[in-house]
Write a protein that holds these residues in place. Structure first.
Motif, PDB file in Angstrom:
ATOM      1  N   VAL A   1       0.791  -1.123  -0.048  1.00 44.31           N
ATOM      2  CA  VAL A   1      -0.098  -0.025  -0.096  1.00 44.31           C
ATOM      3  C   VAL A   1       0.936   1.268  -0.070  1.00 44.31           C
ATOM      4  CG1 VAL A   1      -2.031   1.028   1.131  1.00 44.31           C
ATOM      5  CG2 VAL A   1      -1.662  -1.163   1.361  1.00 44.31           C
ATOM      6  N   VAL A   2       0.629   2.238  -0.761  1.00 48.29           N
ATOM      7  CA  VAL A   2       1.206   3.577  -1.033  1.00 48.29           C
ATOM      8  C   VAL A   2       0.417   4.620  -0.721  1.00 48.29           C
ATOM      9  CG1 VAL A   2       2.839   4.577  -2.230  1.00 48.29           C
ATOM     10  CG2 VAL A   2       3.000   2.215  -2.580  1.00 48.29           C
ATOM     11  N   ASP A   3       0.586   5.491   0.276  1.00 48.38           N
ATOM     12  CA  ASP A   3      -0.354   6.434   0.506  1.00 48.38           C
ATOM     13  C   ASP A   3       0.149   7.241   1.485  1.00 48.38           C
ATOM     14  OD1 ASP A   3      -2.673   8.037   1.060  1.00 48.38           O
ATOM     15  OD2 ASP A   3      -4.054   6.655   0.308  1.00 48.38           O
ATOM     16  N   ASP A   4       0.133   8.685   1.435  1.00 50.93           N
ATOM     17  CA  ASP A   4       0.703   9.733   2.177  1.00 50.93           C
ATOM     18  C   ASP A   4      -0.045  10.053   3.183  1.00 50.93           C
ATOM     19  OD1 ASP A   4      -0.847  10.989   0.292  1.00 50.93           O
ATOM     20  OD2 ASP A   4       0.416  12.842   0.870  1.00 50.93           O
ATOM     21  N   GLU A   5      -1.431   9.719   3.192  1.00 50.68           N
ATOM     22  CA  GLU A   5      -2.548   9.908   4.312  1.00 50.68           C
ATOM     23  C   GLU A   5      -2.306   8.785   5.491  1.00 50.68           C
ATOM     24  OE1 GLU A   5      -6.255  10.636   2.661  1.00 50.68           O
ATOM     25  OE2 GLU A   5      -5.319  12.305   1.448  1.00 50.68           O
ATOM     26  N   PRO A   6      -1.947   8.830   6.716  1.00 52.59           N
ATOM     27  CA  PRO A   6      -1.976   7.672   7.478  1.00 52.59           C
ATOM     28  C   PRO A   6      -3.088   7.079   7.637  1.00 52.59           C
ATOM     29  CG  PRO A   6      -0.850   9.728   8.432  1.00 52.59           C
ATOM     30  CD  PRO A   6      -1.407  10.231   7.108  1.00 52.59           C
ATOM     31  N   PHE A   7      -4.457   7.527   7.897  1.00 51.86           N
ATOM     32  CA  PHE A   7      -5.613   7.228   8.147  1.00 51.86           C
ATOM     33  C   PHE A   7      -5.943   6.319   6.786  1.00 51.86           C
ATOM     34  CE2 PHE A   7     -10.199   6.805   7.320  1.00 51.86           C
ATOM     35  CZ  PHE A   7     -10.486   6.259   8.623  1.00 51.86           C
ATOM     36  N   ALA A   8      -5.778   6.544   5.796  1.00 52.26           N
ATOM     37  CA  ALA A   8      -5.960   5.996   4.577  1.00 52.26           C
ATOM     38  C   ALA A   8      -5.068   4.798   4.225  1.00 52.26           C
ATOM     39  CB  ALA A   8      -5.935   6.684   3.092  1.00 52.26           C
ATOM     40  N   LEU A   9      -3.828   5.020   4.682  1.00 49.78           N
ATOM     41  CA  LEU A   9      -2.818   4.006   4.530  1.00 49.78           C
ATOM     42  C   LEU A   9      -3.239   2.814   5.549  1.00 49.78           C
ATOM     43  CD1 LEU A   9       0.101   3.173   3.523  1.00 49.78           C
ATOM     44  CD2 LEU A   9       1.000   4.131   5.627  1.00 49.78           C
ATOM     45  N   GLY A  10      -3.517   3.057   6.823  1.00 50.06           N
ATOM     46  CA  GLY A  10      -4.125   2.100   7.785  1.00 50.06           C
ATOM     47  C   GLY A  10      -5.337   1.319   7.394  1.00 50.06           C
ATOM     48  N   LEU A  11      -6.151   2.045   7.019  1.00 52.36           N
ATOM     49  CA  LEU A  11      -7.522   1.574   6.507  1.00 52.36           C
ATOM     50  C   LEU A  11      -7.250   0.429   5.314  1.00 52.36           C
ATOM     51  CD1 LEU A  11     -10.671   1.658   6.785  1.00 52.36           C
ATOM     52  CD2 LEU A  11     -10.645   2.972   4.770  1.00 52.36           C
ATOM     53  N   VAL A  12      -6.450   0.523   4.487  1.00 50.38           N
ATOM     54  CA  VAL A  12      -6.363  -0.279   3.297  1.00 50.38           C
ATOM     55  C   VAL A  12      -5.483  -1.340   3.788  1.00 50.38           C
ATOM     56  CG1 VAL A  12      -5.361  -0.574   0.900  1.00 50.38           C
ATOM     57  CG2 VAL A  12      -6.258   1.457   1.604  1.00 50.38           C
ATOM     58  N   CYS A  13      -4.640  -1.250   4.651  1.00 50.97           N
ATOM     59  CA  CYS A  13      -3.811  -2.283   5.371  1.00 50.97           C
ATOM     60  C   CYS A  13      -4.591  -3.116   6.038  1.00 50.97           C
ATOM     61  CB  CYS A  13      -2.820  -1.663   6.113  1.00 50.97           C
ATOM     62  SG  CYS A  13      -1.256  -1.037   5.542  1.00 50.97           S
ATOM     63  N   SER A  14      -5.662  -2.723   6.935  1.00 52.86           N
ATOM     64  CA  SER A  14      -6.589  -3.233   7.547  1.00 52.86           C
ATOM     65  C   SER A  14      -7.199  -4.268   6.736  1.00 52.86           C
ATOM     66  CB  SER A  14      -7.314  -2.485   8.518  1.00 52.86           C
ATOM     67  OG  SER A  14      -8.179  -1.659   7.934  1.00 52.86           O
ATOM     68  N   PHE A  15      -8.036  -3.677   5.422  1.00 53.06           N
ATOM     69  CA  PHE A  15      -8.940  -4.334   4.584  1.00 53.06           C
ATOM     70  C   PHE A  15      -7.842  -5.666   4.048  1.00 53.06           C
ATOM     71  CE2 PHE A  15     -11.635  -0.444   3.345  1.00 53.06           C
ATOM     72  CZ  PHE A  15     -12.154  -0.693   4.351  1.00 53.06           C
ATOM     73  N   ILE A  16      -6.843  -5.414   3.831  1.00 52.60           N
ATOM     74  CA  ILE A  16      -5.853  -6.363   3.194  1.00 52.60           C
ATOM     75  C   ILE A  16      -5.787  -7.625   3.952  1.00 52.60           C
ATOM     76  CG2 ILE A  16      -3.513  -6.807   2.418  1.00 52.60           C
ATOM     77  CD1 ILE A  16      -3.123  -4.178   1.136  1.00 52.60           C
ATOM     78  N   GLU A  17      -5.599  -7.152   5.438  1.00 59.71           N
ATOM     79  CA  GLU A  17      -5.309  -8.452   6.459  1.00 59.71           C
ATOM     80  C   GLU A  17      -6.638  -9.070   6.625  1.00 59.71           C
ATOM     81  OE1 GLU A  17      -3.792  -5.846   9.444  1.00 59.71           O
ATOM     82  OE2 GLU A  17      -1.600  -5.954   8.902  1.00 59.71           O
ATOM     83  N   LYS A  18      -7.579  -8.663   6.286  1.00 60.46           N
ATOM     84  CA  LYS A  18      -9.160  -9.277   6.803  1.00 60.46           C
ATOM     85  C   LYS A  18      -9.418 -10.160   5.311  1.00 60.46           C
ATOM     86  CE  LYS A  18     -12.756  -6.860   7.178  1.00 60.46           C
ATOM     87  NZ  LYS A  18     -13.823  -6.048   7.620  1.00 60.46           N
ATOM     88  N   THR A  19      -8.576 -10.003   4.164  1.00 60.30           N
ATOM     89  CA  THR A  19      -8.987 -10.556   2.900  1.00 60.30           C
ATOM     90  C   THR A  19      -8.037 -11.957   2.858  1.00 60.30           C
ATOM     91  OG1 THR A  19      -9.537  -8.487   2.113  1.00 60.30           O
ATOM     92  CG2 THR A  19      -9.223 -10.188   0.639  1.00 60.30           C
ATOM     93  N   PRO A  20      -8.761 -13.039   2.843  1.00 63.15           N
ATOM     94  CA  PRO A  20      -8.013 -14.311   2.825  1.00 63.15           C
ATOM     95  C   PRO A  20      -6.856 -14.653   1.773  1.00 63.15           C
ATOM     96  CG  PRO A  20     -10.327 -14.727   3.577  1.00 63.15           C
ATOM     97  CD  PRO A  20     -10.249 -13.341   2.896  1.00 63.15           C
ATOM     98  N   PHE A  21      -7.201 -13.866   0.653  1.00 59.72           N
ATOM     99  CA  PHE A  21      -6.222 -14.390  -0.461  1.00 59.72           C
ATOM    100  C   PHE A  21      -5.197 -13.092  -0.714  1.00 59.72           C
ATOM    101  CE2 PHE A  21     -10.281 -12.499  -2.162  1.00 59.72           C
ATOM    102  CZ  PHE A  21      -9.854 -11.557  -2.960  1.00 59.72           C
ATOM    103  N   LEU A  22      -4.970 -12.195   0.354  1.00 66.56           N
ATOM    104  CA  LEU A  22      -4.242 -11.078  -0.045  1.00 66.56           C
ATOM    105  C   LEU A  22      -3.246 -11.181   1.427  1.00 66.56           C
ATOM    106  CD1 LEU A  22      -6.454  -8.174  -0.812  1.00 66.56           C
ATOM    107  CD2 LEU A  22      -5.170  -9.485  -2.332  1.00 66.56           C
TER     108      LEU A  22
END
Length: 242
Positions: A7-28
């Motif tokens: 994930v590449v994003d200069d906004e800390p909130f957006a960066l953390g949100l996408v990371c959390s989405f990836i971690e809850k997705t089984p194939f990512l």
């Protein structure tokens, strides 16, 4: 199939949100997160990454510039990109750099998962033939703008190559599907028992051929000339039935 992501994003909130989405997705699988594109480039040179969730407006280097720096390997290999941005005026730019999808902030997990599933379907399409399950040989996925269209192989009549694009003609459909890929890469995904390259610009479905002349095949209302370098292979195929 597991996809390695960054994930590449200069906004800390957006960066953390996408990371959390990836971690809850089984194939990512989250391989890294970065607040700027320069750091991301360093990792991309050292590690195989399948998918990048990439913000567009960032300091130092924009997401569009980063996408242009990434060298796609032949056959569609290399990291795919899903842009994440708060602005809707970058859609055309995203398409020009062959982005897989375009998520407009704020987006929820449902939107994210839809885009992630598109990336997984695209990765499945690029698998070597030996890795593709027999059941999936009934269809292929073709990228049309920001969508992956599932096409039944039995419906394909013929395919025409146009530089970096191919046009796939289907039964009972007036307009062909235009997709960004090479004719060679699509040929590799089709069974040689059902399809044949008869010209540098054409692949035909053998069971759709209506008639054959000395130098061409007829499919419906279309006559397709057999190229000189393909005549021997085509005549060999014909000899089995004569």
């Amino acid at each position: 199939m597991m996809l390695n992501c960054i994930v590449v994003d200069d906004e800390p909130f957006a960066l953390g949100l996408v990371c959390s989405f990836i971690e809850k997705t089984p194939f990512l699988k989250l391989a890294g997160s970065f607040s700027n594109g320069i750091k991301a480039l360093e990792m991309l040179h050292d590690q195989a990454i399948d998918l990048i969730f990439l913000d567009i407006q960032m300091p130092d280097i924009t997401g569009i510039q980063l996408a242009r720096l990434l060298e796609r390997q032949p056959g569609g290999a290399g990291p795919r990109i899903i842009f994440t941005t708060a602005f809707n005026n970058f859609a055309l730019e995203g398409y020009k750099v062959d982005a897989l999808d375009y998520l407009l902030k704020p987006f929820d997990y449902e939107d994210f998962l839809r885009a992630a599933n598109k990336a997984r379907a695209y990765a499945e399409m690029l698998k070597p033939e030996s890795e593709v399950p027999i059941s999936s040989e009934e269809y292929i996925f073709l990228k049309v703008e920001y969508n992956l269209i599932r096409v039944a192989i039995k419906d394909i009549v013929y395919i025409k190559g146009l530089k970096d694009y191919v046009m796939v003609y289907l039964e009972n459909t007036d307009r062909p599907i235009l997709t960004l890929m090479s004719l060679k890469s699509l040929e590799q995904k089709l069974s040689s028992k059902k399809f044949m390259r008869v010209h540098r610009s054409y692949i035909i479905a053998l069971e759709k051929v209506n008639s054959i002349t000395k130098n061409a095949v007829n499919i419906g209302d279309v006559n397709i000339v057999i190229g000189d370098q393909y005549k021997d292979a085509f005549n060999e195929y014909l000899s089995r039935w004569l």
